[in-house]
Design a protein around this motif. Sequence first.
Motif, short mmCIF file in Angstrom:
data_model
loop_
_atom_site.label_atom_id
_atom_site.label_comp_id
_atom_site.label_asym_id
_atom_site.label_seq_id
_atom_site.Cartn_x
_atom_site.Cartn_y
_atom_site.Cartn_z
N UNK A 25 0.83 -1.20 0.00
CA UNK A 25 0.00 0.00 0.00
C UNK A 25 0.87 1.26 0.00
N UNK A 102 10.43 -8.65 5.70
CA UNK A 102 10.38 -9.90 6.47
C UNK A 102 9.98 -11.00 5.50
N UNK A 106 3.60 -13.19 4.04
CA UNK A 106 2.94 -12.74 5.26
C UNK A 106 2.70 -11.24 5.23
N UNK A 109 -0.29 -10.64 3.22
CA UNK A 109 -1.44 -11.09 4.00
C UNK A 109 -1.79 -10.08 5.08
N UNK A 110 -0.77 -9.50 5.69
CA UNK A 110 -1.00 -8.58 6.81
C UNK A 110 -1.69 -7.30 6.36
N UNK A 111 -1.39 -6.85 5.16
CA UNK A 111 -1.97 -5.57 4.77
C UNK A 111 -3.13 -5.72 3.80
N UNK A 112 -3.44 -6.93 3.40
CA UNK A 112 -4.56 -7.14 2.50
C UNK A 112 -5.76 -7.68 3.26
N UNK A 113 -6.80 -6.90 3.34
CA UNK A 113 -7.98 -7.31 4.07
C UNK A 113 -8.65 -8.47 3.35
N UNK A 126 1.71 -20.77 0.01
CA UNK A 126 2.90 -20.64 0.85
C UNK A 126 2.78 -21.50 2.10
N UNK A 127 1.68 -21.36 2.81
CA UNK A 127 1.46 -22.15 4.01
C UNK A 127 1.39 -23.65 3.67
#
Lengths: 195, 195
Positions: A25, A102, A106, A109-113, A126-127
């Motif tokens: 973003x 990092x 992730x 994932x952290x910044x995408x709602x 990935x997981x």
Amino acid sequence: MVGQPSARNRLLDAAEELAFTQGVAATPVDRILQRANVAPATLYAHFGNKEGLIAEALRRRLENWDAAWQREIAAAATDRDRLLAVFPALTSYRSGASAARWCAALGVAAETVDPGQQLAETLSQDTQLLTDRFRELSVPVVGDEAEALAAHLLLIFTGVLGMLLRGESPEAAAATGRATAGFVIDGLQASVSGG
Amino acid sequence: MVGQPSARNRLLDAAEELAFTQGVAATPVDRILQRANVAPATLYAHFGNKEGLIAEALRRRLENWDAAWQREIAAAATDRDRLLAVFPALTSYRSGASAARWCAALGVAAETVDPGQQLAETLSQDTQLLTDRFRELSVPVVGDEAEALAAHLLLIFTGVLGMLLRGESPEAAAATGRATAGFVIDGLQASVSGG
DNA sequence: GTCTATATCAAGATAGAC
DNA sequence: GTCTATCTTGATATAGAC
């Protein structure tokens, strides 16, 4: 002679270098275009929109990570070292060309709602990759406890990545994580042979 | 009669509920204002700008988390349980009023490239709090290995939080993390008593 | 302290020529 | 496929009244 990379590849390189270090973003399309030395319309012709570009860059990155991990596994001598190879793989991968802040996956994932379909798919891959390979490599080490060990290793590896956000160096985080994993393996081996 | 919370508190509540679930960048000030039923100028009068509001909401959140953690520690019966109390504290805290998507502090760290001073301070306080308390609680359990155990626990706890990003439930992640921590404690205790 | 209304700016995406 | 120029939108923040 070595020609200049295609506009498409320049865009992917720029997206990886900027969006995965500064945040998606926080990285305007303009800056990616500027760094790639490419015109706006070219980006949209190739990737549809910003998310398409990010998704493709992420996919490419996961492929590269997977390859680095497999190389490290192949170079390991014992079953236990193959299982722990993910930690040296992380430091060697991160010392390579493009260092994200990092973990790119992730981070996205952290910044995408509500990730779009392409993005969501790559993220869960990935997981899935981590879980499947941990389980597979765990079998020769702890037998029936492979599923449990895989869950522990996924958590520990995720913790190593998270420690990068807390400002720890990749080397230190990986070293701690490797030691953590060692304790878990020892404990599970004892419970397997003892049960 | 119970009066309506002040505009200031309504803003903090709204910021916490929106920005820490949807992401800070993905949450426009407009939506926070709308939810808080407050006018724009009021926000800027109280907090200066968006970052000021987020920083204050984060600070308040860390205080609440700390309190929840301390309650869980006080309720534990043994040294070992006090050390492991962070895991039940996480699930009980998260089942409370305002549930963020994973960890508010790490989430802000993940999407903030260059945090302002207030924000940076609050972020490092989170890691510091965890480290200090883990070390303190580790001493009666593993003695000289307290520093090492604290590092492991910080990594494991960070891993539990990261697992939330991978879609795992707080309960499952905390349970796995607790077990991981148990193996590390056992291993370090053995090395302490054996050395 | 709080409101309504608005200024200002930057972002993602597209039009149309070559 | 690629470029230059621009449209449109939505965001943060402020002005000025009460």
